[in-house]
Design a protein around this motif. Structure first.
Motif, short mmCIF file in Angstrom:
data_model
loop_
_atom_site.label_atom_id
_atom_site.label_comp_id
_atom_site.label_asym_id
_atom_site.label_seq_id
_atom_site.Cartn_x
_atom_site.Cartn_y
_atom_site.Cartn_z
N UNK A 1 0.80 -1.22 0.00
CA UNK A 1 0.00 0.00 0.00
C UNK A 1 0.84 1.27 0.00
N UNK A 2 2.11 1.17 0.44
CA UNK A 2 2.93 2.38 0.50
C UNK A 2 3.61 2.72 -0.83
N UNK A 3 3.40 1.89 -1.87
CA UNK A 3 3.95 2.17 -3.19
C UNK A 3 2.99 3.10 -3.93
N UNK A 4 3.48 4.26 -4.35
CA UNK A 4 2.62 5.23 -5.04
C UNK A 4 2.09 4.64 -6.34
N UNK A 5 0.86 4.98 -6.73
CA UNK A 5 0.28 4.43 -7.97
C UNK A 5 1.14 4.69 -9.20
N UNK A 6 1.77 5.89 -9.30
CA UNK A 6 2.59 6.20 -10.47
C UNK A 6 3.89 5.40 -10.49
N UNK A 7 4.31 4.88 -9.35
CA UNK A 7 5.46 3.98 -9.29
C UNK A 7 5.02 2.54 -9.52
N UNK A 8 3.91 2.17 -8.90
CA UNK A 8 3.41 0.80 -9.04
C UNK A 8 3.10 0.46 -10.49
N UNK A 9 2.64 1.45 -11.27
CA UNK A 9 2.30 1.16 -12.66
C UNK A 9 3.53 0.98 -13.53
N UNK A 10 4.71 1.34 -13.01
CA UNK A 10 5.95 1.23 -13.78
C UNK A 10 6.67 -0.10 -13.58
N UNK A 11 6.11 -1.00 -12.80
CA UNK A 11 6.84 -2.22 -12.49
C UNK A 11 7.06 -3.11 -13.71
N UNK A 12 6.21 -2.97 -14.71
CA UNK A 12 6.43 -3.69 -15.98
C UNK A 12 7.73 -3.25 -16.63
N UNK A 13 7.94 -1.95 -16.96
CA UNK A 13 9.21 -1.56 -17.56
C UNK A 13 10.39 -1.65 -16.60
N UNK A 14 10.16 -1.39 -15.31
CA UNK A 14 11.26 -1.57 -14.35
C UNK A 14 11.72 -3.02 -14.39
#
Length: 327
Positions: free
Chosen positions: A123-136
């Motif tokens: 829950x502490x992962x910001x949505x704009x960071x969480x959505x980047x886990x594919x390219x990360x």
């Protein structure tokens, strides 16, 4: 943009309300309707495959997910039956489909996702960071394919994944990271992500600069994310004997290489990377994000999804990093 029905669920599907979605290079190919897109996409289809959001409904056979779960998703839907899938290599499944390419994606208020493709976010992962886990994840898999810790690394191509690769290499303990691109805006982001030095081939000779910066030794590892033939040819000249080259960029045409002198006689190892290991890379990515890796410098623009045309036009200028859209 148009109004569509909220997706209906199959027994093993979930419905996710999208919180944030980021634009991928694949989406740009589709938006521009290039040769690849025209040969692959069968409209109508909602594009987009990098997202975070909350489950609002589950199919009748779903057991391990429930309403309110905070999730992202693995965009590759694998067949589960081929040799690769049955030996733990689902990321190179011989018959996979992709969300936002072969079936409706996440540039919408709601997206239907097979439950197997879900990833549970803290829950502490910001949505704009969480959505980047594919390219990360692409960057993590590419970087982990080489011996990084204490080594000199050359990252060629500072698109989003190249920039993320710089950050991952830094987090994994690379001694020196040299970032290469012809875009000064993105080279500045590379510095913010931890690059030791940057090189713009429009002003500098990349091979000569690397030799100067490494005192004639060359780099231990090249991670090639540009998809540019000349850049690949030059990067092979920078890697030292016994070094590693990881190929992540996609080339438009066939590439001519001096394999005898630049690979075979130098004992260079070349590794091709596609996607992420499902879900092995996701666990690595999550741990890095919770400890040593910050991706905030890569997120340069946050825009409403209704302003998608302005977002895609901004990408064409090259004056951006990753753009996140909000429904």
């Amino acid at each position: 943009m148009k109004d569509v029905d909220i997706p209906e669920l199959g027994p093993h599907d979930v419905l996710v309300k999208v919180k944030a979605a980021s634009i991928c290079g694949t989406d740009v190919h589709i938006y521009n309707w290039d040769g690849w897109a025209a040969g692959r996409i069968k409209p109508p289809v909602i594009i987009g495959h990098e997202m975070s959001g909350y489950i609002v409904q589950t199919g009748e056979a779903v057991k391990y997910w429930q309403e309110g779960d905070y999730v992202s998703l693995e965009c590759h839907q694998t067949c589960g039956h081929c040799y690769q899938c049955r030996t733990g290599q689902g990321h190179i499944c011989r018959d996979y489909t992709i969300l936002g390419v072969d079936f409706n994606g996440c540039f919408a208020e709601y997206v239907r996702v097979p439950e197997y493709n879900l990833w549970r976010n803290d829950e502490d992962v910001l949505p704009e960071v969480a959505c980047l886990q594919d390219p990360i994840g692409n960057a993590v898999m590419a970087t982990c394919a080489a011996e990084i810790t204490g080594k000199k690394i050359l990252v060629t191509g500072c698109g989003a994944i190249g920039l993320l690769t710089v950050g991952v290499a830094k987090a994994l303990g690379a001694a020196k990271i040299y970032a290469v691109d012809i875009n000064d805006y993105r080279l500045k982001i590379a510095e913010d992500m931890g690059a030791t030095a940057t090189i713009n081939p429009l002003r500098e000779n990349m091979v000569e600069e690397v030799q100067i910066k490494t005192r004639g030794c060359g780099v231990n590892v090249v991670i090639e994310a540009s998809g540019d033939e000349r850049c690949l040819q030059d990067s092979l000249k920078t890697v030292n004997n016994g070094g590693q080259v990881v190929l992540l960029g996609i080339y438009k045409d066939r590439v001519l290489l001096d394999l005898a002198n630049e690979v075979i006689f130098k004992g260079v190892t070349i590794t091709g990377i596609t996607g992420r290991e499902i879900f092995k890379t996701w666990y690595k990515t999550a741990e890095l994000l919770s400890s040593y890796l910050s991706v905030e410098p890569v997120i340069t623009h946050r825009m409403k999804m209704k302003d998608y045309e302005a977002a895609f036009q901004l990408i064409q200028t090259g004056q951006c990093g990753k753009i996140v859209l909000y429904p």
